[in-house]
Design a protein around this motif. Sequence first.
Motif, mmCIF file in Angstrom:
data_model
loop_
_atom_site.group_PDB
_atom_site.id
_atom_site.type_symbol
_atom_site.label_atom_id
_atom_site.label_comp_id
_atom_site.label_asym_id
_atom_site.label_seq_id
_atom_site.Cartn_x
_atom_site.Cartn_y
_atom_site.Cartn_z
ATOM 1 N N UNK A 27 0.827 -1.203 0.000
ATOM 2 C CA UNK A 27 0.000 0.000 0.000
ATOM 3 C C UNK A 27 0.862 1.254 0.000
ATOM 4 N N UNK A 28 1.935 1.237 0.764
ATOM 5 C CA UNK A 28 2.817 2.406 0.857
ATOM 6 C C UNK A 28 3.477 2.725 -0.480
ATOM 7 N N UNK A 29 3.607 1.709 -1.339
ATOM 8 C CA UNK A 29 4.289 1.919 -2.617
ATOM 9 C C UNK A 29 3.351 2.419 -3.718
ATOM 10 N N UNK A 30 2.065 2.476 -3.429
ATOM 11 C CA UNK A 30 1.085 2.892 -4.435
ATOM 12 C C UNK A 30 0.948 4.406 -4.451
ATOM 13 N N UNK A 31 1.275 4.999 -5.590
ATOM 14 C CA UNK A 31 1.161 6.449 -5.701
ATOM 15 C C UNK A 31 -0.267 6.887 -5.975
ATOM 16 N N UNK A 32 -0.903 6.253 -6.937
ATOM 17 C CA UNK A 32 -2.280 6.588 -7.274
ATOM 18 C C UNK A 32 -2.963 5.372 -7.875
ATOM 19 N N UNK A 33 -4.301 5.388 -7.852
ATOM 20 C CA UNK A 33 -5.090 4.242 -8.316
ATOM 21 C C UNK A 33 -6.086 4.695 -9.380
ATOM 22 N N UNK A 34 -6.150 3.917 -10.439
ATOM 23 C CA UNK A 34 -7.150 4.155 -11.476
ATOM 24 C C UNK A 34 -8.265 3.131 -11.320
ATOM 25 N N UNK A 35 -9.495 3.605 -11.254
ATOM 26 C CA UNK A 35 -10.652 2.707 -11.149
ATOM 27 C C UNK A 35 -11.154 2.411 -12.558
ATOM 28 N N UNK A 36 -11.008 1.159 -12.962
ATOM 29 C CA UNK A 36 -11.459 0.762 -14.290
ATOM 30 C C UNK A 36 -12.990 0.758 -14.361
ATOM 31 N N UNK A 37 -13.545 0.907 -15.563
ATOM 32 C CA UNK A 37 -15.005 0.803 -15.704
ATOM 33 C C UNK A 37 -15.513 -0.530 -15.142
ATOM 34 N N UNK A 38 -16.582 -0.472 -14.403
ATOM 35 C CA UNK A 38 -17.127 -1.666 -13.759
ATOM 36 C C UNK A 38 -17.638 -2.654 -14.803
ATOM 37 N N UNK A 39 -17.297 -3.923 -14.608
ATOM 38 C CA UNK A 39 -17.806 -4.991 -15.467
ATOM 39 C C UNK A 39 -19.077 -5.544 -14.828
ATOM 40 N N UNK A 40 -20.195 -5.340 -15.503
ATOM 41 C CA UNK A 40 -21.506 -5.666 -14.947
ATOM 42 C C UNK A 40 -22.158 -6.777 -15.755
ATOM 43 N N UNK A 41 -22.585 -7.833 -15.065
ATOM 44 C CA UNK A 41 -23.242 -8.938 -15.755
ATOM 45 C C UNK A 41 -24.637 -8.523 -16.211
ATOM 46 N N UNK A 42 -25.217 -9.333 -17.063
ATOM 47 C CA UNK A 42 -26.624 -9.162 -17.404
ATOM 48 C C UNK A 42 -27.469 -9.607 -16.212
ATOM 49 N N UNK A 43 -28.667 -9.067 -16.106
ATOM 50 C CA UNK A 43 -29.561 -9.429 -15.012
ATOM 51 C C UNK A 43 -30.061 -10.859 -15.179
ATOM 52 N N UNK A 44 -30.351 -11.499 -14.068
ATOM 53 C CA UNK A 44 -30.964 -12.824 -14.061
ATOM 54 C C UNK A 44 -32.128 -12.823 -13.083
ATOM 55 N N UNK A 45 -33.069 -13.704 -13.323
ATOM 56 C CA UNK A 45 -34.213 -13.854 -12.418
ATOM 57 C C UNK A 45 -34.432 -15.331 -12.158
ATOM 58 N N UNK A 46 -34.496 -15.694 -10.907
ATOM 59 C CA UNK A 46 -34.893 -17.047 -10.531
ATOM 60 C C UNK A 46 -36.412 -17.084 -10.661
ATOM 61 N N UNK A 47 -36.907 -17.828 -11.617
ATOM 62 C CA UNK A 47 -38.299 -17.751 -12.047
ATOM 63 C C UNK A 47 -39.335 -17.989 -10.969
ATOM 64 N N UNK A 48 -40.586 -17.610 -11.226
ATOM 65 C CA UNK A 48 -41.645 -17.753 -10.235
ATOM 66 C C UNK A 48 -41.956 -19.223 -9.950
ATOM 67 N N UNK A 49 -42.164 -19.516 -8.668
ATOM 68 C CA UNK A 49 -42.594 -20.874 -8.321
ATOM 69 C C UNK A 49 -44.110 -20.974 -8.524
#
Length: 198
Positions: A27-49
């Motif tokens: 951590x002490x050696x890290x000068x700065x951090x770049x946050x990459x674009x978030x990788x987001x899955x497609x939505x899922x639905x556990x179907x109706x019972x």
Amino acid sequence: MLRRSLIAVVAIALSACAASTIDPHRKASIGSVYVEPVQLSKASVFGPNLSEANAISGKVPATVAEATSRLQQVVDTRTNLRELIEDQAKKELIAKGYRLADAPSSASAELKINVYHALSVPVGPNDGRGIAMTVSAEMVRSTDSKRLMFAGESQIKEPEAKGVRMAPYAEWFTNDDFLVEQYRLVAQLLTAQALAGL
């Protein structure tokens, strides 16, 4: 089915990583951090019972395909999920003493975030459902892509106290404001937990 299974597998695989922390020397050696674009899955639905399907009105999707399409539409148009998670990640980094970089070329480390999400299986006597989400975070050194930290979260600590709610299947598809509020809340909480070890 494959996508739903993937979410379950990812959640199990990451459960052991929840307490991961970055080494103080690294951590002490890290000068700065770049946050990459978030990788987001497609939505899922556990179907109706069966009981949910019998109680469904014309306004509520009766099939997995219809429900998944409806959920994806709301996530895409109203939650701003990628931006929300990136903003939360940046807040966590700043709070922990890191400087943010505007581009990978000027960063000494990069933060990668992957998110898998779904509407959960029915739980409890009233078939309550909630948002099933897994947030994984990996920090790598820019010079050689060496992993500095890896953590994942899929279970919110003290969810009820933090406003996370369960609701019947129908409510998730007839109350968009509720769905959006819960999605954003769960995403923020899990992101903060996943980055607790930075």
